[in-house]
Design a protein around this motif. Sequence first.
Motif, short mmCIF file in Angstrom:
data_model
loop_
_atom_site.label_atom_id
_atom_site.label_comp_id
_atom_site.label_asym_id
_atom_site.label_seq_id
_atom_site.Cartn_x
_atom_site.Cartn_y
_atom_site.Cartn_z
N SER A 31 0.81 -1.22 0.00
CA SER A 31 0.00 0.00 0.00
C SER A 31 0.84 1.27 0.00
CB SER A 31 -0.90 0.02 1.23
OG SER A 31 -1.64 -1.16 1.35
N GLU A 32 2.11 1.14 0.28
CA GLU A 32 2.99 2.30 0.50
C GLU A 32 2.96 3.35 -0.61
OE1 GLU A 32 7.64 3.16 1.60
OE2 GLU A 32 6.88 1.12 1.65
N PRO A 33 2.87 2.99 -1.91
CA PRO A 33 2.82 4.04 -2.94
C PRO A 33 1.55 4.89 -2.88
CG PRO A 33 3.45 1.95 -3.91
CD PRO A 33 3.00 1.67 -2.50
N GLY A 34 0.49 4.39 -2.23
CA GLY A 34 -0.76 5.14 -2.11
C GLY A 34 -1.72 4.91 -3.25
N ILE A 35 -1.20 4.73 -4.47
CA ILE A 35 -2.02 4.46 -5.64
C ILE A 35 -1.25 3.45 -6.49
CG2 ILE A 35 -3.17 5.42 -7.67
CD1 ILE A 35 -2.76 8.21 -6.25
N ARG A 36 -1.94 2.36 -6.86
CA ARG A 36 -1.31 1.33 -7.69
C ARG A 36 -2.29 0.80 -8.72
NH1 ARG A 36 2.95 -2.30 -4.45
NH2 ARG A 36 3.55 -2.72 -6.59
N ARG A 37 -1.71 0.27 -9.80
CA ARG A 37 -2.47 -0.42 -10.84
C ARG A 37 -1.94 -1.85 -10.90
NH1 ARG A 37 -2.16 0.70 -17.32
NH2 ARG A 37 -4.02 -0.48 -17.93
N TRP A 38 -2.87 -2.80 -10.93
CA TRP A 38 -2.54 -4.23 -10.97
C TRP A 38 -3.17 -4.85 -12.20
CZ3 TRP A 38 0.29 -6.28 -6.87
CH2 TRP A 38 0.39 -5.48 -5.73
N SER A 39 -2.54 -5.87 -12.75
CA SER A 39 -3.19 -6.65 -13.80
C SER A 39 -4.30 -7.46 -13.16
CB SER A 39 -2.18 -7.58 -14.49
OG SER A 39 -1.88 -8.68 -13.65
N SER A 40 -5.19 -7.98 -13.97
CA SER A 40 -6.27 -8.79 -13.43
C SER A 40 -5.75 -10.10 -12.82
CB SER A 40 -7.31 -9.10 -14.51
OG SER A 40 -6.70 -9.79 -15.59
N ALA A 41 -4.50 -10.45 -13.11
CA ALA A 41 -3.88 -11.65 -12.54
C ALA A 41 -3.05 -11.33 -11.30
CB ALA A 41 -3.00 -12.33 -13.58
N GLY A 42 -2.99 -10.05 -10.91
CA GLY A 42 -2.27 -9.68 -9.70
C GLY A 42 -0.83 -9.23 -9.90
N ARG A 43 -0.45 -8.94 -11.12
CA ARG A 43 0.90 -8.45 -11.39
C ARG A 43 0.90 -6.93 -11.27
NH1 ARG A 43 1.06 -9.64 -16.34
NH2 ARG A 43 1.31 -7.62 -17.27
N PRO A 44 1.83 -6.34 -10.50
CA PRO A 44 1.88 -4.88 -10.40
C PRO A 44 2.28 -4.26 -11.74
CG PRO A 44 3.62 -5.89 -9.07
CD PRO A 44 2.84 -6.99 -9.67
N LEU A 45 1.49 -3.27 -12.20
CA LEU A 45 1.74 -2.63 -13.49
C LEU A 45 2.24 -1.20 -13.37
CD1 LEU A 45 -1.49 -3.81 -15.37
CD2 LEU A 45 0.83 -4.78 -15.52
N TRP A 46 1.82 -0.52 -12.30
CA TRP A 46 2.18 0.89 -12.12
C TRP A 46 2.00 1.24 -10.65
CZ3 TRP A 46 -0.40 5.12 -10.19
CH2 TRP A 46 0.17 6.38 -10.45
N GLU A 47 2.84 2.15 -10.15
CA GLU A 47 2.65 2.70 -8.82
C GLU A 47 3.10 4.14 -8.83
OE1 GLU A 47 6.52 1.62 -6.19
OE2 GLU A 47 5.16 -0.05 -6.62
N TYR A 48 2.49 4.95 -8.00
CA TYR A 48 2.85 6.36 -7.94
C TYR A 48 4.22 6.52 -7.29
CZ TYR A 48 2.96 11.30 -7.05
OH TYR A 48 3.34 12.61 -7.03
N GLU A 49 5.06 7.28 -7.96
CA GLU A 49 6.36 7.67 -7.42
C GLU A 49 6.44 9.18 -7.50
OE1 GLU A 49 9.75 5.57 -9.02
OE2 GLU A 49 8.50 3.83 -9.44
N ALA A 50 6.57 9.83 -6.37
CA ALA A 50 6.64 11.28 -6.34
C ALA A 50 7.92 11.76 -7.02
CB ALA A 50 6.58 11.80 -4.91
N ALA A 51 7.79 12.76 -7.89
CA ALA A 51 8.95 13.38 -8.51
C ALA A 51 9.66 14.26 -7.48
CB ALA A 51 8.49 14.22 -9.71
N PRO A 52 10.91 14.57 -7.69
CA PRO A 52 11.61 15.46 -6.75
C PRO A 52 10.82 16.76 -6.56
CG PRO A 52 13.16 14.54 -8.33
CD PRO A 52 11.77 14.14 -8.79
N GLY A 53 10.60 17.11 -5.32
CA GLY A 53 9.84 18.31 -4.97
C GLY A 53 8.36 18.06 -4.76
N ASP A 54 7.85 16.91 -5.20
CA ASP A 54 6.44 16.57 -4.99
C ASP A 54 6.31 15.72 -3.72
OD1 ASP A 54 5.62 17.88 -7.29
OD2 ASP A 54 5.74 16.08 -8.53
N GLN A 55 5.14 15.78 -3.11
CA GLN A 55 4.87 15.02 -1.90
C GLN A 55 4.46 13.59 -2.24
OE1 GLN A 55 5.05 16.03 1.42
NE2 GLN A 55 6.09 17.79 0.54
#
Length: 187
Positions: free
Chosen positions: A40-64
């Motif tokens: 849960s740590e990234p706060g927002i994630r996208r998963w495939s329907s099979a449970g494979r992580p596809l994307w997670e939020y990573e803050a850019a430098p200077g962003d929270q």
Amino acid sequence: MGCSAGTFRVGDGIEHFLTDESGHVWVGHFDQGVLGDRLSEPGIRRWSSAGRPLWEYEAAPGDQPVLECYALNVDHRATWAYPYTDFPLLEVRDGRPTRVRTTPVRYAHGVVVHGGLVAFFGGPGDVHDRLVTGRLTASTVETLETTRLTRPDGTRLGSRRVVCRGPRLYLQEHPGTEWTLFDLARQ
């Protein structure tokens, strides 16, 4: 014809759970998940329907980083998120860097987008039915109007569940027998 089902873990503290047209799962977490669970740590994630992580939020430098996903909108072209602490509007599109826009709106529980317009719904206490419409710029949201969203008969909304899809905001009031629709595309 058979149908198979499977399960997979997406973390703790789930605030939003939506699927996109591809059947992928988007999850927005609240603070207890973000601060207490690795998935849960990234706060927002996208998963495939099979449970494979596809994307997670990573803050850019200077962003929270995301400490809590207050609103999530999964549309066919983009996913929009509105996280605590600075309450920016995040625009996620396949193959592109996440666009971060600053907003003057705090503590909304729904966000809908249509073309260059955006509307934020909700807030704390007496502004639980607040509706703030704005215009998207390259890096900000400029407020156009602040009003209240009411029932068709003009009375104030009560406690509710909020689901956002593209320009549409769906509201289900307690005890959960009816849905109200606000469509930014028709405004």
